[in-house]
Design a protein around this motif. Sequence first.
Motif, PDB file in Angstrom:
ATOM      1  N   ILE A  46      50.567  31.969  68.592  1.00 12.32           N
ATOM      2  CA  ILE A  46      51.317  30.970  67.820  1.00 12.32           C
ATOM      3  C   ILE A  46      52.441  30.385  68.667  1.00 12.32           C
ATOM      4  O   ILE A  46      52.676  29.176  68.672  1.00 12.32           O
ATOM      5  CB  ILE A  46      51.883  31.601  66.536  1.00 12.32           C
ATOM      6  N   ALA A  47      53.136  31.259  69.408  1.00 13.14           N
ATOM      7  CA  ALA A  47      54.246  30.807  70.249  1.00 13.14           C
ATOM      8  C   ALA A  47      53.751  29.854  71.333  1.00 13.14           C
ATOM      9  O   ALA A  47      54.386  28.828  71.614  1.00 13.14           O
ATOM     10  CB  ALA A  47      54.946  32.010  70.875  1.00 13.14           C
ATOM     11  N   SER A  48      52.602  30.167  71.945  1.00 11.21           N
ATOM     12  CA  SER A  48      52.060  29.323  73.011  1.00 11.21           C
ATOM     13  C   SER A  48      51.654  27.947  72.484  1.00 11.21           C
ATOM     14  O   SER A  48      51.781  26.946  73.180  1.00 11.21           O
ATOM     15  CB  SER A  48      50.867  30.001  73.683  1.00 11.21           C
ATOM     16  N   PRO A  52      57.535  35.022  71.216  1.00  7.63           N
ATOM     17  CA  PRO A  52      56.750  35.315  70.019  1.00  7.63           C
ATOM     18  C   PRO A  52      57.617  35.778  68.848  1.00  7.63           C
ATOM     19  O   PRO A  52      57.269  35.587  67.691  1.00  7.63           O
ATOM     20  CB  PRO A  52      55.813  36.432  70.484  1.00  7.63           C
ATOM     21  N   GLY A  53      58.760  36.379  69.171  1.00  7.93           N
ATOM     22  CA  GLY A  53      59.650  36.892  68.132  1.00  7.93           C
ATOM     23  C   GLY A  53      60.272  35.807  67.277  1.00  7.93           C
ATOM     24  O   GLY A  53      60.759  36.088  66.167  1.00  7.93           O
ATOM     25  N   PHE A  54      60.266  34.570  67.785  1.00  9.76           N
ATOM     26  CA  PHE A  54      60.884  33.484  67.017  1.00  9.76           C
ATOM     27  C   PHE A  54      60.140  33.253  65.706  1.00  9.76           C
ATOM     28  O   PHE A  54      60.753  32.912  64.689  1.00  9.76           O
ATOM     29  CB  PHE A  54      60.902  32.196  67.847  1.00  9.76           C
ATOM     30  N   PHE A  55      58.823  33.444  65.724  1.00 10.55           N
ATOM     31  CA  PHE A  55      58.034  33.246  64.506  1.00 10.55           C
ATOM     32  C   PHE A  55      58.467  34.242  63.428  1.00 10.55           C
ATOM     33  O   PHE A  55      58.556  33.898  62.245  1.00 10.55           O
ATOM     34  CB  PHE A  55      56.543  33.406  64.809  1.00 10.55           C
ATOM     35  N   THR A  56      58.772  35.475  63.840  1.00  9.24           N
ATOM     36  CA  THR A  56      59.271  36.478  62.910  1.00  9.24           C
ATOM     37  C   THR A  56      60.600  36.046  62.306  1.00  9.24           C
ATOM     38  O   THR A  56      60.853  36.223  61.112  1.00  9.24           O
ATOM     39  CB  THR A  56      59.453  37.838  63.618  1.00  9.24           C
ATOM     40  N   GLN A  57      61.459  35.459  63.150  1.00  8.94           N
ATOM     41  CA  GLN A  57      62.760  34.987  62.670  1.00  8.94           C
ATOM     42  C   GLN A  57      62.602  33.844  61.671  1.00  8.94           C
ATOM     43  O   GLN A  57      63.364  33.728  60.703  1.00  8.94           O
ATOM     44  CB  GLN A  57      63.609  34.541  63.855  1.00  8.94           C
ATOM     45  N   VAL A  58      61.602  33.006  61.891  1.00 13.12           N
ATOM     46  CA  VAL A  58      61.334  31.903  60.964  1.00 13.12           C
ATOM     47  C   VAL A  58      60.874  32.458  59.617  1.00 13.12           C
ATOM     48  O   VAL A  58      61.360  32.049  58.560  1.00 13.12           O
ATOM     49  CB  VAL A  58      60.263  30.953  61.540  1.00 13.12           C
ATOM     50  N   LEU A  59      59.943  33.408  59.646  1.00 12.54           N
ATOM     51  CA  LEU A  59      59.415  33.986  58.408  1.00 12.54           C
ATOM     52  C   LEU A  59      60.502  34.687  57.600  1.00 12.54           C
ATOM     53  O   LEU A  59      60.504  34.638  56.371  1.00 12.54           O
ATOM     54  CB  LEU A  59      58.290  34.973  58.720  1.00 12.54           C
ATOM     55  N   SER A  60      61.441  35.323  58.289  1.00  7.70           N
ATOM     56  CA  SER A  60      62.496  36.069  57.615  1.00  7.70           C
ATOM     57  C   SER A  60      63.652  35.183  57.168  1.00  7.70           C
ATOM     58  O   SER A  60      64.546  35.636  56.460  1.00  7.70           O
ATOM     59  CB  SER A  60      63.040  37.171  58.532  1.00  7.70           C
ATOM     60  N   GLY A  61      63.647  33.914  57.589  1.00  8.10           N
ATOM     61  CA  GLY A  61      64.722  33.000  57.219  1.00  8.10           C
ATOM     62  C   GLY A  61      65.902  33.020  58.161  1.00  8.10           C
ATOM     63  O   GLY A  61      66.912  32.360  57.916  1.00  8.10           O
ATOM     64  N   GLY A 101      54.067  21.795  66.373  1.00  7.58           N
ATOM     65  CA  GLY A 101      53.308  22.819  67.068  1.00  7.58           C
ATOM     66  C   GLY A 101      52.670  23.813  66.112  1.00  7.58           C
ATOM     67  O   GLY A 101      51.528  24.226  66.292  1.00  7.58           O
ATOM     68  N   LEU A 102      53.400  24.196  65.064  1.00  6.02           N
ATOM     69  CA  LEU A 102      52.863  25.137  64.080  1.00  6.02           C
ATOM     70  C   LEU A 102      51.717  24.518  63.289  1.00  6.02           C
ATOM     71  O   LEU A 102      50.723  25.183  62.988  1.00  6.02           O
ATOM     72  CB  LEU A 102      53.970  25.586  63.120  1.00  6.02           C
ATOM     73  N   ALA A 103      51.860  23.247  62.944  1.00  6.78           N
ATOM     74  CA  ALA A 103      50.785  22.570  62.221  1.00  6.78           C
ATOM     75  C   ALA A 103      49.502  22.582  63.047  1.00  6.78           C
ATOM     76  O   ALA A 103      48.398  22.794  62.518  1.00  6.78           O
ATOM     77  CB  ALA A 103      51.203  21.132  61.901  1.00  6.78           C
ATOM     78  N   LYS A 104      49.666  22.407  64.357  1.00  7.39           N
ATOM     79  CA  LYS A 104      48.511  22.448  65.261  1.00  7.39           C
ATOM     80  C   LYS A 104      47.942  23.863  65.360  1.00  7.39           C
ATOM     81  O   LYS A 104      46.717  24.061  65.292  1.00  7.39           O
ATOM     82  CB  LYS A 104      48.926  21.956  66.645  1.00  7.39           C
TER      83      LYS A 104
END
Length: 283
Positions: A39-41, A48-57, A68-71
Amino acid sequence: MNTADSYFSIYNYTDYRCFLSDAYKKHKSKDRCFTYRYIASCSGFKSPGFFTQVLSGQSNLGKQTAIGLAKAFGLDEQESHYFYLMIAYNQTFSHNEKKRLFEQMLRFCRGRLQTLDPDHYQFYDKWYYSAIRALLTFYKFDGDYKKLGKQLVPAISGTEALKAVELLEKLDMIKKDDAGRYMVTRQLLSTGENADPVVVNNFIVNTLDISRDALYRFQKSTRSFSALTLSLSSEGYEKIRKKLDAVRKEIMEIAASDSGVNAVYQLNMQYFPLNTINGEDAR
């Protein structure tokens, strides 16, 4: 994302973090290579840890990372548009902006699989829709919408009263009896715990507007206003919050069992911090 699976659709979400969490689990169950690193790439995250931070708010999404996430999640053009609306809706603090974005989401996903209900959202868009409904529990409405509108304080126009009655009928909140008079189908209504915040907030904001005017419109003997500013611990705050929940339920029970009803009242309760808590801004 291909939404051929009718049991999973982006249009069933208004919180993009919840959508991403569920979408990740769905993709991961089908492809073990669908990892945070992947997902990060695809999304341009630094780690990769940024996605975890997004999910947690803990972190929000910017325009490029959203694209990028939509893709990464395979969203098509229409789904991506809705995804971007969700992000903007979740990340703004302005009630008016939230309302505008939420209405765009309603229009955008109309006709698609969805949990958003445009008609029920409309019910909470105007304070007088619920007031007219409550009024019809005892007022002998004879078809004169102008007269009906004047029963409220502040008064509304006959056209507004007509639209209110039409919406209430459409939502099956009122119906005509054998004598041709309107009656409510249920005595009490609640938005429920799963209602989207903007639906509840919009109704509260509207009632706060008329509450402010009521402070000067009515004599002290016919209204009750008070305000408290308190210093509390986290435990003290929680005790009062639970007490307010219990009082609200008790009040609803009193209203449900009341007889000889002859008036409509508005009761608002607010309880919120006046400073940052543990160094964090209010959300």
